[in-house]
Design a protein around this motif. Sequence first.
Motif, mmCIF file in Angstrom:
data_model
loop_
_atom_site.group_PDB
_atom_site.id
_atom_site.type_symbol
_atom_site.label_atom_id
_atom_site.label_comp_id
_atom_site.label_asym_id
_atom_site.label_seq_id
_atom_site.Cartn_x
_atom_site.Cartn_y
_atom_site.Cartn_z
ATOM 1 N N ASP A 12 0.828 -1.205 0.000
ATOM 2 C CA ASP A 12 0.000 0.000 0.000
ATOM 3 C C ASP A 12 0.861 1.254 0.000
ATOM 4 O O ASP A 12 1.038 1.890 1.047
ATOM 5 N N PRO A 13 1.440 1.606 -1.143
ATOM 6 C CA PRO A 13 1.284 0.991 -2.460
ATOM 7 C C PRO A 13 2.456 0.062 -2.800
ATOM 8 O O PRO A 13 3.441 -0.030 -2.061
ATOM 9 N N LEU A 14 2.339 -0.564 -3.952
ATOM 10 C CA LEU A 14 3.420 -1.364 -4.534
ATOM 11 C C LEU A 14 4.583 -0.423 -4.858
ATOM 12 O O LEU A 14 4.381 0.639 -5.440
ATOM 13 N N GLU A 52 -4.433 -4.983 -5.723
ATOM 14 C CA GLU A 52 -4.379 -6.133 -6.635
ATOM 15 C C GLU A 52 -4.107 -5.664 -8.060
ATOM 16 O O GLU A 52 -3.321 -6.267 -8.781
ATOM 17 N N GLU A 53 -4.772 -4.597 -8.452
ATOM 18 C CA GLU A 53 -4.600 -4.070 -9.813
ATOM 19 C C GLU A 53 -3.177 -3.561 -10.038
ATOM 20 O O GLU A 53 -2.611 -3.743 -11.115
ATOM 21 N N PHE A 54 -2.579 -2.929 -9.043
ATOM 22 C CA PHE A 54 -1.184 -2.496 -9.171
ATOM 23 C C PHE A 54 -0.292 -3.682 -9.518
ATOM 24 O O PHE A 54 0.554 -3.607 -10.410
ATOM 25 N N SER A 127 10.091 2.833 1.540
ATOM 26 C CA SER A 127 9.021 2.056 2.168
ATOM 27 C C SER A 127 7.698 2.617 1.665
ATOM 28 O O SER A 127 7.611 3.782 1.257
ATOM 29 N N SER A 128 6.665 1.791 1.712
ATOM 30 C CA SER A 128 5.339 2.259 1.292
ATOM 31 C C SER A 128 4.894 3.447 2.127
ATOM 32 O O SER A 128 4.312 4.400 1.606
ATOM 33 N N SER A 129 5.179 3.414 3.425
ATOM 34 C CA SER A 129 4.789 4.522 4.310
ATOM 35 C C SER A 129 5.465 5.827 3.900
ATOM 36 O O SER A 129 4.829 6.882 3.846
ATOM 37 N N LEU A 130 6.748 5.748 3.603
ATOM 38 C CA LEU A 130 7.494 6.931 3.186
ATOM 39 C C LEU A 130 6.976 7.456 1.852
ATOM 40 O O LEU A 130 6.819 8.664 1.662
ATOM 41 N N VAL A 131 6.690 6.549 0.931
ATOM 42 C CA VAL A 131 6.145 6.942 -0.380
ATOM 43 C C VAL A 131 4.833 7.699 -0.188
ATOM 44 O O VAL A 131 4.617 8.761 -0.782
ATOM 45 N N LYS A 132 3.944 7.165 0.650
ATOM 46 C CA LYS A 132 2.655 7.835 0.885
ATOM 47 C C LYS A 132 2.846 9.212 1.514
ATOM 48 O O LYS A 132 2.170 10.167 1.137
ATOM 49 N N GLU A 142 8.613 9.615 -8.403
ATOM 50 C CA GLU A 142 9.063 9.030 -9.663
ATOM 51 C C GLU A 142 10.313 8.190 -9.416
ATOM 52 O O GLU A 142 11.230 8.600 -8.703
ATOM 53 N N GLY A 143 10.308 6.993 -9.967
ATOM 54 C CA GLY A 143 11.465 6.118 -9.852
ATOM 55 C C GLY A 143 11.470 5.226 -8.627
ATOM 56 O O GLY A 143 12.281 4.328 -8.530
ATOM 57 N N VAL A 144 10.555 5.460 -7.674
ATOM 58 C CA VAL A 144 10.490 4.582 -6.505
ATOM 59 C C VAL A 144 9.243 3.704 -6.509
ATOM 60 O O VAL A 144 9.140 2.762 -5.720
ATOM 61 N N VAL A 145 8.305 4.036 -7.381
ATOM 62 C CA VAL A 145 7.123 3.208 -7.598
ATOM 63 C C VAL A 145 6.929 3.067 -9.106
ATOM 64 O O VAL A 145 7.384 3.921 -9.880
ATOM 65 N N PRO A 146 6.245 2.012 -9.563
ATOM 66 C CA PRO A 146 5.940 1.912 -10.992
ATOM 67 C C PRO A 146 5.131 3.128 -11.440
ATOM 68 O O PRO A 146 4.397 3.735 -10.643
#
Length: 161
Positions: A12-14, A52-54, A127-132, A142-146
Amino acid sequence: MARIAIYPGSFDPLTNGHVSIIERGLRIFDKIIVAIAVNIRKEPLFTVDEREEFIRTEFADERVEIDTFSGLLVDYAASRNVRVILRGLRAVSDFEYELQMANMNRKLDDSIDTVFMMTEESDFYVSSSLVKEVASFGGKVEGVVPEHVEQKLVEKFADKK
C-alpha cells in the motif's frame, strides 16, 4: 514438485522494491503468491482491489498469483500448502523485526521456512509509508514506484486536497 513461495505484505502501495523482490524471487521459485494482508486495524490508502490491480498491471507473468489473507500468515501458508515465505530486507531494523517474525512463524509451524532477500541498493531507503508521506505533500515519487502507481498516488492525493 513446484517451488512456491508466498510474498506477503500490505503493498500500500506497490513500490519498485517490491517489484524487484518478486522479479528476483522468480529466479529461485517456480511461482510466487503475492499475498496482500488485510489488517482491520490499519486504514490503507488504497483498497485491496486497487492494490491487486497495481500488482496485476506490473506482472502479466502467470507465475505470479495475487491473493489476499487475514489472520496468521502461517495459517494462510498451510491453507495454500506452501512452506516458504519470501521477505525483503532493507536495513538492520528490518532484519530485527523480520527475524522475530520468522522465528515466531517457525514456532507456530516448524514446517515453514522464511527466505530473506536483500533489497536493491537503489531501493534501500524506500518504504510504502514513506512513499505515501512524500506523495501526500506533493513530493515526487518518480522512480520509486511503478509509473501506473505514481499516477494513482497523484490522483488519490489530489482528491484529498
